[in-house]
Design a protein around this motif. Structure first.
Motif, PDB file in Angstrom:
ATOM      1  N   SER A 203       0.844  -1.197   0.000  1.00  0.00           N
ATOM      2  CA  SER A 203       0.000   0.000   0.000  1.00  0.00           C
ATOM      3  C   SER A 203       0.876   1.242   0.000  1.00  0.00           C
ATOM      4  CB  SER A 203      -0.900  -0.001   1.228  1.00  0.00           C
ATOM      5  OG  SER A 203      -1.776  -1.099   1.198  1.00  0.00           O
TER       6      SER A 203
ATOM      7  N   VAL B  59       0.947   5.828  -0.044  1.00  0.00           N
ATOM      8  CA  VAL B  59       0.296   7.127   0.129  1.00  0.00           C
ATOM      9  C   VAL B  59       1.176   8.188  -0.510  1.00  0.00           C
ATOM     10  CG1 VAL B  59      -0.894   6.464   2.264  1.00  0.00           C
ATOM     11  CG2 VAL B  59       1.354   7.541   2.399  1.00  0.00           C
TER      12      VAL B  59
ATOM     13  N   ASP C  83      -5.379  13.354   0.902  1.00  0.00           N
ATOM     14  CA  ASP C  83      -6.538  12.582   1.350  1.00  0.00           C
ATOM     15  C   ASP C  83      -7.418  12.203   0.164  1.00  0.00           C
ATOM     16  OD1 ASP C  83      -8.193  14.786   0.770  1.00  0.00           O
ATOM     17  OD2 ASP C  83      -8.476  15.335   2.875  1.00  0.00           O
ATOM     18  N   ALA C  84      -8.480  11.460   0.413  1.00  0.00           N
ATOM     19  CA  ALA C  84      -9.345  10.951  -0.648  1.00  0.00           C
ATOM     20  C   ALA C  84     -10.082  12.055  -1.392  1.00  0.00           C
ATOM     21  CB  ALA C  84     -10.342   9.953  -0.072  1.00  0.00           C
ATOM     22  N   ALA C  85     -10.241  13.219  -0.767  1.00  0.00           N
ATOM     23  CA  ALA C  85     -10.924  14.344  -1.410  1.00  0.00           C
ATOM     24  C   ALA C  85      -9.968  15.208  -2.234  1.00  0.00           C
ATOM     25  CB  ALA C  85     -11.619  15.200  -0.353  1.00  0.00           C
TER      26      ALA C  85
ATOM     27  N   ASP D 246      -5.191  10.399   7.781  1.00  0.00           N
ATOM     28  CA  ASP D 246      -6.220  10.910   6.877  1.00  0.00           C
ATOM     29  C   ASP D 246      -5.889  10.653   5.409  1.00  0.00           C
ATOM     30  OD1 ASP D 246      -7.672  11.928   9.033  1.00  0.00           O
ATOM     31  OD2 ASP D 246      -6.607  13.850   8.964  1.00  0.00           O
TER      32      ASP D 246
ATOM     33  N   PHE E  48      -5.220   9.093   1.690  1.00  0.00           N
ATOM     34  CA  PHE E  48      -5.801   8.121   0.776  1.00  0.00           C
ATOM     35  C   PHE E  48      -4.764   7.031   0.561  1.00  0.00           C
ATOM     36  CE2 PHE E  48      -6.001   6.508  -3.575  1.00  0.00           C
ATOM     37  CZ  PHE E  48      -7.263   5.937  -3.554  1.00  0.00           C
TER      38      PHE E  48
ATOM     39  N   ALA F 288      -3.403   3.991  -1.644  1.00  0.00           N
ATOM     40  CA  ALA F 288      -3.428   3.357  -2.965  1.00  0.00           C
ATOM     41  C   ALA F 288      -3.063   1.890  -2.791  1.00  0.00           C
ATOM     42  CB  ALA F 288      -2.448   4.052  -3.900  1.00  0.00           C
TER      43      ALA F 288
ATOM     44  N   ALA G  96      -4.094   3.293  -8.973  1.00  0.00           N
ATOM     45  CA  ALA G  96      -4.231   4.320  -7.930  1.00  0.00           C
ATOM     46  C   ALA G  96      -2.893   5.010  -7.671  1.00  0.00           C
ATOM     47  CB  ALA G  96      -4.783   3.705  -6.649  1.00  0.00           C
TER      48      ALA G  96
ATOM     49  N   LEU H 215      -1.976   8.957  -7.983  1.00  0.00           N
ATOM     50  CA  LEU H 215      -1.305   9.727  -6.930  1.00  0.00           C
ATOM     51  C   LEU H 215      -0.115  10.485  -7.498  1.00  0.00           C
ATOM     52  CD1 LEU H 215      -1.165   7.390  -3.776  1.00  0.00           C
ATOM     53  CD2 LEU H 215      -2.630   9.386  -4.161  1.00  0.00           C
TER      54      LEU H 215
END
Length: 104
Positions: free
Chosen positions: A3, A5, A20-22, A31, A33, A35, A40, A44
């Motif tokens: 994983s 980030v 983050d995801a937003a 916080d 997101f 991947a 993903a 990123l």
């Protein structure tokens, strides 16, 4: 696949931040997101490149993380320090960042 980030330093003050995801830059790794597949990670990387070009962040990196009991933890020591704060007492009255503390 491990994983991952997206992390960077905010240009305005140098604080370590995570995407983050937003699509916002959060001050807490928790916080971020996460991947979990190649597509993903590619997204990123593109988001980080654009944020760098827009002068929002610097030192943009995709980093490996693991999830332990629902808590994200970077695999590399450098990233743990960025997420959790200094590994030694830093200065009188300085409490460091609010990240989780793990026993060595």
């Amino acid at each position: 696949m491990v994983s991952k980030v997206l992390t960077a330093n905010r240009l305005s003050d140098g604080i370590s931040v995570w995407l983050d995801a937003a699509g916002n830059w959060a001050e807490s790794l928790q916080d971020a997101f996460v991947a979990r597949h190649a597509e993903a990670v590619t997204a990123l990387e593109a988001t980080g490149k654009q944020a760098f070009e827009d002068n929002k962040v610097v030192d943009v990196n995709v980093v490996d993380v693991e999830e332990i009991n629902g808590t994200l933890r970077p695999l590399r020591m450098r990233e743990r320090i960025r997420a959790e704060g200094p590994s030694i007492p830093y200065a009188a009255g300085y409490s460091g960042l609010a990240g989780p503390k793990h026993a060595a």
